[in-house]
Scaffold this motif. Structure first.
Motif, PDB file in Angstrom:
ATOM      1  N   GLU A  14       0.826  -1.212   0.000  1.00  0.00           N
ATOM      2  CA  GLU A  14       0.000   0.000   0.000  1.00  0.00           C
ATOM      3  C   GLU A  14       0.860   1.262   0.000  1.00  0.00           C
ATOM      4  OE1 GLU A  14      -2.496  -0.619   3.398  1.00  0.00           O
ATOM      5  OE2 GLU A  14      -3.812  -2.009   2.318  1.00  0.00           O
ATOM      6  N   THR A  15       1.994   1.205   0.670  1.00  0.00           N
ATOM      7  CA  THR A  15       2.924   2.346   0.673  1.00  0.00           C
ATOM      8  C   THR A  15       3.494   2.564  -0.722  1.00  0.00           C
ATOM      9  OG1 THR A  15       3.477   1.902   2.978  1.00  0.00           O
ATOM     10  CG2 THR A  15       5.016   3.283   1.735  1.00  0.00           C
ATOM     11  N   ILE A  16       3.859   1.480  -1.383  1.00  0.00           N
ATOM     12  CA  ILE A  16       4.368   1.574  -2.758  1.00  0.00           C
ATOM     13  C   ILE A  16       3.283   2.141  -3.674  1.00  0.00           C
ATOM     14  CG2 ILE A  16       5.139   0.222  -4.759  1.00  0.00           C
ATOM     15  CD1 ILE A  16       6.489  -1.685  -2.680  1.00  0.00           C
ATOM     16  N   GLN A  17       2.055   1.658  -3.506  1.00  0.00           N
ATOM     17  CA  GLN A  17       0.954   2.160  -4.328  1.00  0.00           C
ATOM     18  C   GLN A  17       0.761   3.659  -4.132  1.00  0.00           C
ATOM     19  OE1 GLN A  17      -3.065   1.153  -3.183  1.00  0.00           O
ATOM     20  NE2 GLN A  17      -3.692   0.974  -5.335  1.00  0.00           N
ATOM     21  N   ALA A  18       0.864   4.119  -2.907  1.00  0.00           N
ATOM     22  CA  ALA A  18       0.711   5.554  -2.637  1.00  0.00           C
ATOM     23  C   ALA A  18       1.819   6.364  -3.294  1.00  0.00           C
ATOM     24  CB  ALA A  18       0.702   5.802  -1.126  1.00  0.00           C
ATOM     25  N   ALA A  19       3.017   5.778  -3.384  1.00  0.00           N
ATOM     26  CA  ALA A  19       4.158   6.495  -3.954  1.00  0.00           C
ATOM     27  C   ALA A  19       4.151   6.512  -5.479  1.00  0.00           C
ATOM     28  CB  ALA A  19       5.468   5.872  -3.462  1.00  0.00           C
ATOM     29  N   VAL A  20       3.779   5.389  -6.103  1.00  0.00           N
ATOM     30  CA  VAL A  20       3.899   5.295  -7.566  1.00  0.00           C
ATOM     31  C   VAL A  20       2.573   5.080  -8.284  1.00  0.00           C
ATOM     32  CG1 VAL A  20       6.257   4.431  -7.412  1.00  0.00           C
ATOM     33  CG2 VAL A  20       4.385   2.804  -7.576  1.00  0.00           C
ATOM     34  N   GLY A  21       1.500   4.827  -7.529  1.00  0.00           N
ATOM     35  CA  GLY A  21       0.219   4.535  -8.159  1.00  0.00           C
ATOM     36  C   GLY A  21       0.151   3.073  -8.572  1.00  0.00           C
ATOM     37  N   GLY A  22      -0.865   2.728  -9.301  1.00  0.00           N
ATOM     38  CA  GLY A  22      -1.019   1.361  -9.788  1.00  0.00           C
ATOM     39  C   GLY A  22      -2.093   0.601  -9.033  1.00  0.00           C
ATOM     40  N   ASP A  23      -2.244  -0.641  -9.433  1.00  0.00           N
ATOM     41  CA  ASP A  23      -3.258  -1.513  -8.858  1.00  0.00           C
ATOM     42  C   ASP A  23      -2.607  -2.531  -7.928  1.00  0.00           C
ATOM     43  OD1 ASP A  23      -5.325  -0.334 -10.384  1.00  0.00           O
ATOM     44  OD2 ASP A  23      -4.834  -1.613 -12.094  1.00  0.00           O
ATOM     45  N   LEU A  24      -3.308  -2.877  -6.852  1.00  0.00           N
ATOM     46  CA  LEU A  24      -2.833  -3.898  -5.926  1.00  0.00           C
ATOM     47  C   LEU A  24      -3.460  -5.240  -6.279  1.00  0.00           C
ATOM     48  CD1 LEU A  24      -3.073  -2.131  -2.442  1.00  0.00           C
ATOM     49  CD2 LEU A  24      -1.026  -2.602  -3.760  1.00  0.00           C
ATOM     50  N   PHE A  25      -2.660  -6.296  -6.174  1.00  0.00           N
ATOM     51  CA  PHE A  25      -3.160  -7.650  -6.371  1.00  0.00           C
ATOM     52  C   PHE A  25      -2.596  -8.522  -5.260  1.00  0.00           C
ATOM     53  CE2 PHE A  25      -2.619 -11.986  -7.962  1.00  0.00           C
ATOM     54  CZ  PHE A  25      -3.932 -12.291  -8.283  1.00  0.00           C
ATOM     55  N   GLU A  26      -3.479  -9.017  -4.395  1.00  0.00           N
ATOM     56  CA  GLU A  26      -3.021  -9.871  -3.293  1.00  0.00           C
ATOM     57  C   GLU A  26      -3.148 -11.329  -3.692  1.00  0.00           C
ATOM     58  OE1 GLU A  26      -3.692 -10.725   1.465  1.00  0.00           O
ATOM     59  OE2 GLU A  26      -5.078  -9.372   0.433  1.00  0.00           O
ATOM     60  N   MET A  27      -2.033 -12.045  -3.654  1.00  0.00           N
ATOM     61  CA  MET A  27      -2.033 -13.480  -3.924  1.00  0.00           C
ATOM     62  C   MET A  27      -2.472 -14.201  -2.664  1.00  0.00           C
ATOM     63  SD  MET A  27       1.484 -13.795  -6.073  1.00  0.00           S
ATOM     64  CE  MET A  27       2.370 -12.430  -5.309  1.00  0.00           C
ATOM     65  N   GLU A  28      -3.296 -15.212  -2.816  1.00  0.00           N
ATOM     66  CA  GLU A  28      -3.784 -15.969  -1.675  1.00  0.00           C
ATOM     67  C   GLU A  28      -3.531 -17.451  -1.896  1.00  0.00           C
ATOM     68  OE1 GLU A  28      -7.905 -14.967  -1.271  1.00  0.00           O
ATOM     69  OE2 GLU A  28      -7.467 -12.920  -0.641  1.00  0.00           O
ATOM     70  N   THR A  29      -3.360 -18.191  -0.802  1.00  0.00           N
ATOM     71  CA  THR A  29      -3.148 -19.626  -0.911  1.00  0.00           C
ATOM     72  C   THR A  29      -4.487 -20.339  -1.115  1.00  0.00           C
ATOM     73  OG1 THR A  29      -3.334 -19.919   1.464  1.00  0.00           O
ATOM     74  CG2 THR A  29      -1.119 -19.568   0.595  1.00  0.00           C
ATOM     75  N   VAL A  30      -4.431 -21.500  -1.694  1.00  0.00           N
ATOM     76  CA  VAL A  30      -5.637 -22.314  -1.849  1.00  0.00           C
ATOM     77  C   VAL A  30      -6.015 -22.888  -0.486  1.00  0.00           C
ATOM     78  CG1 VAL A  30      -6.607 -24.368  -2.936  1.00  0.00           C
ATOM     79  CG2 VAL A  30      -5.132 -22.833  -4.257  1.00  0.00           C
ATOM     80  N   LYS A  31      -4.995 -23.384   0.240  1.00  0.00           N
ATOM     81  CA  LYS A  31      -5.203 -23.931   1.577  1.00  0.00           C
ATOM     82  C   LYS A  31      -4.570 -22.993   2.592  1.00  0.00           C
ATOM     83  CE  LYS A  31      -5.057 -28.747   0.107  1.00  0.00           C
ATOM     84  NZ  LYS A  31      -4.360 -30.037   0.269  1.00  0.00           N
ATOM     85  N   THR A  32      -5.260 -22.768   3.695  1.00  0.00           N
ATOM     86  CA  THR A  32      -4.674 -21.942   4.743  1.00  0.00           C
ATOM     87  C   THR A  32      -3.645 -22.752   5.513  1.00  0.00           C
ATOM     88  OG1 THR A  32      -6.414 -22.547   6.276  1.00  0.00           O
ATOM     89  CG2 THR A  32      -6.728 -20.513   5.021  1.00  0.00           C
ATOM     90  N   TYR A  33      -2.669 -22.066   6.040  1.00  0.00           N
ATOM     91  CA  TYR A  33      -1.657 -22.754   6.853  1.00  0.00           C
ATOM     92  C   TYR A  33      -1.202 -21.859   7.977  1.00  0.00           C
ATOM     93  CZ  TYR A  33       1.828 -20.136   4.164  1.00  0.00           C
ATOM     94  OH  TYR A  33       2.570 -19.154   3.567  1.00  0.00           O
TER      95      TYR A  33
END
Length: 53
Positions: free
Chosen positions: A34-53
């Protein structure tokens, strides 16, 4: 050109300094993304696991 900031961030229970168990709403990598996004703009994409661990 569009910027995509892809990140994986562990959230939920973790051990904090002092050996305390805390429940994080968002992980450290999410905060940095989020800090990087605030500095340079762009879209965020959060990768998530299929199984939680």
């Amino acid at each position: 050109m569009k910027t995509l900031i892809a990140f994986f961030s562990m959230k939920g229970q973790t051990i904090a300094p002092g050996m305390k168990i805390v429940d994080l709403e968002k992980g450290h990598s999410a905060v940095v993304a989020e800090t990087i996004q605030a500095a340079v703009g762009g879209d965020l994409f959060e990768m998530e696991t299929v199984k939680t661990y």
